[in-house]
Motif scaffolding. Structure first.
Motif, PDB file in Angstrom:
ATOM      1  N   HIS A 114      22.330  21.562 -23.770  1.00 35.18           N
ATOM      2  CA  HIS A 114      23.043  21.929 -22.947  1.00 35.18           C
ATOM      3  C   HIS A 114      24.145  21.348 -22.731  1.00 35.18           C
ATOM      4  O   HIS A 114      24.521  20.189 -22.588  1.00 35.18           O
ATOM      5  CB  HIS A 114      21.791  21.088 -21.685  1.00 35.18           C
ATOM      6  CG  HIS A 114      20.638  22.104 -21.981  1.00 35.18           C
ATOM      7  ND1 HIS A 114      20.150  23.335 -21.399  1.00 35.18           N
ATOM      8  CD2 HIS A 114      19.347  21.788 -22.451  1.00 35.18           C
ATOM      9  CE1 HIS A 114      19.159  24.112 -21.508  1.00 35.18           C
ATOM     10  NE2 HIS A 114      18.219  22.690 -21.896  1.00 35.18           N
ATOM     11  N   ASP A 118      11.282  19.157 -23.239  1.00 31.04           N
ATOM     12  CA  ASP A 118      10.857  20.307 -23.932  1.00 31.04           C
ATOM     13  C   ASP A 118      11.452  20.500 -24.888  1.00 31.04           C
ATOM     14  O   ASP A 118      11.544  20.972 -25.673  1.00 31.04           O
ATOM     15  CB  ASP A 118      11.384  21.399 -23.159  1.00 31.04           C
ATOM     16  CG  ASP A 118      12.784  21.426 -23.048  1.00 31.04           C
ATOM     17  OD1 ASP A 118      13.485  20.398 -23.261  1.00 31.04           O
ATOM     18  OD2 ASP A 118      13.188  22.557 -22.474  1.00 31.04           O
ATOM     19  N   ARG A 126       5.836  10.127 -22.095  1.00 29.93           N
ATOM     20  CA  ARG A 126       6.562  12.075 -21.992  1.00 29.93           C
ATOM     21  C   ARG A 126       6.777  12.192 -23.362  1.00 29.93           C
ATOM     22  O   ARG A 126       6.985  13.725 -22.727  1.00 29.93           O
ATOM     23  CB  ARG A 126       7.656  11.587 -21.273  1.00 29.93           C
ATOM     24  CG  ARG A 126       7.092  10.714 -19.793  1.00 29.93           C
ATOM     25  CD  ARG A 126       7.793  10.588 -18.557  1.00 29.93           C
ATOM     26  NE  ARG A 126       8.713  12.131 -18.714  1.00 29.93           N
ATOM     27  CZ  ARG A 126      10.588  12.670 -18.680  1.00 29.93           C
ATOM     28  NH1 ARG A 126      10.716  11.599 -19.055  1.00 29.93           N
ATOM     29  NH2 ARG A 126      11.010  13.807 -18.427  1.00 29.93           N
ATOM     30  N   TYR A 127       7.122  11.319 -24.582  1.00 25.26           N
ATOM     31  CA  TYR A 127       7.867  12.812 -25.274  1.00 25.26           C
ATOM     32  C   TYR A 127       6.858  11.843 -27.167  1.00 25.26           C
ATOM     33  O   TYR A 127       6.703  10.520 -27.201  1.00 25.26           O
ATOM     34  CB  TYR A 127       8.708  11.427 -26.053  1.00 25.26           C
ATOM     35  CG  TYR A 127      10.245  12.551 -24.833  1.00 25.26           C
ATOM     36  CD1 TYR A 127      11.051  13.254 -25.063  1.00 25.26           C
ATOM     37  CD2 TYR A 127       9.776  11.284 -23.680  1.00 25.26           C
ATOM     38  CE1 TYR A 127      11.983  13.586 -24.204  1.00 25.26           C
ATOM     39  CE2 TYR A 127      10.929  11.983 -22.949  1.00 25.26           C
ATOM     40  CZ  TYR A 127      11.844  13.300 -22.932  1.00 25.26           C
ATOM     41  OH  TYR A 127      13.441  13.770 -22.358  1.00 25.26           O
ATOM     42  N   TRP A 170      18.926  25.462 -26.583  1.00 24.32           N
ATOM     43  CA  TRP A 170      18.202  23.370 -26.346  1.00 24.32           C
ATOM     44  C   TRP A 170      18.957  22.901 -26.535  1.00 24.32           C
ATOM     45  O   TRP A 170      19.306  21.172 -25.959  1.00 24.32           O
ATOM     46  CB  TRP A 170      17.022  23.252 -28.154  1.00 24.32           C
ATOM     47  CG  TRP A 170      17.990  23.949 -29.351  1.00 24.32           C
ATOM     48  CD1 TRP A 170      17.609  25.562 -29.920  1.00 24.32           C
ATOM     49  CD2 TRP A 170      18.306  23.110 -29.784  1.00 24.32           C
ATOM     50  NE1 TRP A 170      17.772  25.063 -31.151  1.00 24.32           N
ATOM     51  CE2 TRP A 170      18.745  23.834 -31.286  1.00 24.32           C
ATOM     52  CE3 TRP A 170      19.769  22.179 -30.388  1.00 24.32           C
ATOM     53  CZ2 TRP A 170      18.996  23.696 -31.897  1.00 24.32           C
ATOM     54  CZ3 TRP A 170      20.060  21.723 -30.474  1.00 24.32           C
ATOM     55  CH2 TRP A 170      20.397  22.310 -32.016  1.00 24.32           C
ATOM     56  N   TYR A 223      17.592  13.897 -23.833  1.00 21.71           N
ATOM     57  CA  TYR A 223      16.637  14.459 -24.247  1.00 21.71           C
ATOM     58  C   TYR A 223      15.677  15.179 -22.878  1.00 21.71           C
ATOM     59  O   TYR A 223      15.903  14.009 -21.522  1.00 21.71           O
ATOM     60  CB  TYR A 223      16.090  13.791 -24.785  1.00 21.71           C
ATOM     61  CG  TYR A 223      17.053  12.926 -25.974  1.00 21.71           C
ATOM     62  CD1 TYR A 223      17.962  13.615 -26.522  1.00 21.71           C
ATOM     63  CD2 TYR A 223      17.247  11.867 -25.627  1.00 21.71           C
ATOM     64  CE1 TYR A 223      18.928  13.224 -28.150  1.00 21.71           C
ATOM     65  CE2 TYR A 223      18.336  11.104 -26.571  1.00 21.71           C
ATOM     66  CZ  TYR A 223      19.018  11.974 -27.656  1.00 21.71           C
ATOM     67  OH  TYR A 223      19.881  11.472 -28.693  1.00 21.71           O
ATOM     68  N   ARG A 224      15.135  16.024 -22.785  1.00 20.82           N
ATOM     69  CA  ARG A 224      14.052  16.562 -22.083  1.00 20.82           C
ATOM     70  C   ARG A 224      12.798  16.486 -23.365  1.00 20.82           C
ATOM     71  O   ARG A 224      13.106  16.397 -24.099  1.00 20.82           O
ATOM     72  CB  ARG A 224      14.682  17.568 -21.546  1.00 20.82           C
ATOM     73  CG  ARG A 224      15.748  17.294 -20.814  1.00 20.82           C
ATOM     74  CD  ARG A 224      16.714  18.632 -20.555  1.00 20.82           C
ATOM     75  NE  ARG A 224      17.163  18.711 -19.252  1.00 20.82           N
ATOM     76  CZ  ARG A 224      17.840  19.359 -18.847  1.00 20.82           C
ATOM     77  NH1 ARG A 224      17.536  21.139 -18.492  1.00 20.82           N
ATOM     78  NH2 ARG A 224      18.524  19.674 -17.808  1.00 20.82           N
ATOM     79  N   GLU A 233      21.201  17.150 -15.729  1.00 18.33           N
ATOM     80  CA  GLU A 233      19.976  15.290 -16.055  1.00 18.33           C
ATOM     81  C   GLU A 233      19.065  15.929 -17.345  1.00 18.33           C
ATOM     82  O   GLU A 233      18.696  16.975 -17.913  1.00 18.33           O
ATOM     83  CB  GLU A 233      19.488  15.058 -15.154  1.00 18.33           C
ATOM     84  CG  GLU A 233      20.955  14.589 -13.648  1.00 18.33           C
ATOM     85  CD  GLU A 233      20.148  13.344 -12.829  1.00 18.33           C
ATOM     86  OE1 GLU A 233      20.474  12.537 -12.413  1.00 18.33           O
ATOM     87  OE2 GLU A 233      19.310  13.898 -12.250  1.00 18.33           O
ATOM     88  N   GLY A 234      18.617  14.846 -18.065  1.00 17.18           N
ATOM     89  CA  GLY A 234      18.196  14.074 -19.260  1.00 17.18           C
ATOM     90  C   GLY A 234      17.574  12.895 -19.055  1.00 17.18           C
ATOM     91  O   GLY A 234      18.282  11.790 -18.391  1.00 17.18           O
ATOM     92  N   ASP A 235      16.795  12.448 -20.440  1.00 17.78           N
ATOM     93  CA  ASP A 235      16.686  11.245 -19.923  1.00 17.78           C
ATOM     94  C   ASP A 235      17.329  10.418 -21.223  1.00 17.78           C
ATOM     95  O   ASP A 235      17.510  10.809 -22.166  1.00 17.78           O
ATOM     96  CB  ASP A 235      14.790  10.953 -21.016  1.00 17.78           C
ATOM     97  CG  ASP A 235      13.833  11.199 -19.458  1.00 17.78           C
ATOM     98  OD1 ASP A 235      14.269  10.868 -18.489  1.00 17.78           O
ATOM     99  OD2 ASP A 235      13.106  11.912 -20.431  1.00 17.78           O
ATOM    100  N   SER A 237      14.916  19.745 -25.498  1.00 21.04           N
ATOM    101  CA  SER A 237      16.154  20.298 -25.616  1.00 21.04           C
ATOM    102  C   SER A 237      16.777  18.421 -25.492  1.00 21.04           C
ATOM    103  O   SER A 237      16.500  18.054 -25.444  1.00 21.04           O
ATOM    104  CB  SER A 237      16.496  21.342 -24.582  1.00 21.04           C
ATOM    105  OG  SER A 237      16.038  20.637 -23.417  1.00 21.04           O
TER     106      SER A 237
END
Length: 435
Positions: free
Chosen positions: A222, A294, A253-254, A220, A291-292, A242-244, A296
């Motif tokens: 990256h 999922d 989304r979270y 988890w 952050y993602r 990429e992530g947020d 991670s």
């Protein structure tokens, strides 16, 4: 029209020397005016500090490099400079004006020895991010791999030492350094050492690989892979991951469960680096994490990495254990081991340690979850900073552990901004007892 960037050593020196002379003049004027006042006018002093701070922040933002980096560290180290400076320098964290694209292209072609079309399918002109010593552009390799290219600003590495000397002189002549000379020497030596590492992108490439190895059993996490054929000491090309940004982690989304999972993982990352790897990511601000949904976490920017001495980690572990169990006599001894307490001064009043413990320990003493969104530890710490003056002769800035403190403060702000609800005490005990 945008100002032409100052990239020569002499140009940087003149710019900083002008700032120093101006700040020194303002300070002398302020001292003279104070002599003719019947009482110390704090409002006028604050106004003068704000004016000087604005000028220093503007100059550092334009020059970037070592001086801007010190400004960023100073903004996070509240006992280093007056409050007005910390506030003005904080904007350097957020508002790094970009370097013109033609300067970036010239630097890449000079470093990699080929024209841009022979290296990349495309390179975006608008920066992906602009920071203190370099800026990042998105691109694509000729084989179709999406990458980000980190490019160091010209002249920054050669002028590092003279920049630091000039900034220190400006702060001294402006009457702004609130620490004894020995502590200032140690602090600037530590900053210089970290900066020299950060200015060497080959060193960062090694750090990236080292942290990829550290976290290989945590799928988890990256961390970008370096593209070695497109990297040198001043250009670093990495795969695009990429992530947020934390500002984009919203309830659409979270859900709270995912946010809490990310919080647990942030704590695990921090504790692993400190206690197990004994090597920490030394620049933990919001721009260096993503952050993602999922759960991670993506980590960026491994220029500032601090390898910790085993005895410092052990002293930190012992000090935490002593504080948790309210053994203040032992805590006093371990703070001496940590380099935070002056050894030849009498022991510190236990009530003083108890006051700080009661503020800082709250997330680990909760029944059930602690809600970081509501956390006000930073405000409670700020309200008590004046008590430090009572024991000023007993403590000194713990240079060896300053980056640990910086890491913990950075992670506190991430947990707060994310709105994590967590119970970390059992986790913390596991790390403290695992040795």
């Amino acid at each position: 029209m945008a100002k032409k960037p100052v990239t020569s050593r002499s140009g940087r020196f003149l710019k900083l020397a002008g700032m120093t002379a101006s700040v020194a003049g303002q300070y002398a004027g302020q001292k003279a005016r104070r002599m003719f006042r019947s009482e110390n006018d704090e409002g006028a002093q604050s106004e003068s500090y704000t004016r000087m701070a604005g000028q220093i922040a503007d100059t550092l933002g334009e020059l970037k490099g070592a001086v801007m980096k010190v400004g960023q560290i100073a903004s996070q180290t509240q006992d280093f400079l007056p409050r007005e400076f910390s506030e003005a320098l904080e904007k350097l964290q957020k508002e790094a004006p970009p370097m013109p694209f033609e300067v970036i292209v010239q630097q890449i072609e000079s470093e990699l020895g080929k024209p841009i079309p022979a290296l990349f399918e495309y390179l975006q002109e608008t920066p992906y991010a602009a920071a203190s010593i370099g800026q990042v552009h998105r691109g694509r390799l000729l084989d179709g791999t999406d990458v980000i290219v980190k490019v160091q600003y010209p002249g920054v590495d050669e002028s590092c030492d003279s920049d630091l000397k000039q900034l220190r002189l400006a702060l001294k002549l402006g009457g702004l350094l609130k620490m004894p000379k020995e502590s200032v020497d140690q602090l600037f030596a530590e900053i210089r050492e970290r900066l020299k590492e950060e200015l060497d992108y080959e060193n960062e490439a090694r750090n990236l690989q080292m942290f990829r190895d550290f976290h290989k059993d945590q799928p988890w996490v990256h961390i970008p892979q370096v593209i070695s054929g497109h990297s040198t000491r001043r250009v670093l090309t990495m795969e695009l991951i990429e992530g947020d940004h934390v500002s984009k982690v919203n309830r659409d989304r979270y859900d709270q469960g995912t946010i809490n999972l990310i919080g647990q993982r942030i704590f695990e990352l921090m504790a692993d680096q400190l206690f197990r790897f004994q090597c920490i990511h030394g620049d933990p601000h919001a721009g260096n994490f993503a952050y993602r949904p999922d759960g991670s976490i993506v980590m960026y920017d491994f220029g500032c990495v601090k390898k910790l001495k085993p005895e410092i980690v052990e002293a930190y572990r012992n000090a935490l254990t002593a504080a948790l169990s309210e053994d203040y006599e032992a805590l006093d001894r371990y703070l001496i081991d940590l380099g935070a307490r002056v050894s030849n001064q009498p022991a510190v009043d236990e009530a003083y340690y108890a006051m700080w413990r009661d503020i800082l320990i709250v997330p680990f003493e909760q029944e059930g979850f602690y809600d970081f969104a509501e956390a006000e530890i930073h405000k409670q710490v700020a309200a008590k900073t004046s008590t430090v003056f009572k024991y000023l002769d007993r403590f000194k800035p713990p240079v060896e552990s300053i980056f640990i403190d910086r890491m913990i403060a950075g992670h506190y702000w991430m947990l707060k901004r994310l709105g994590v609800q967590a119970a970390f005490r059992a986790e913390l005990d596991k790390y403290l007892n695992d040795h």
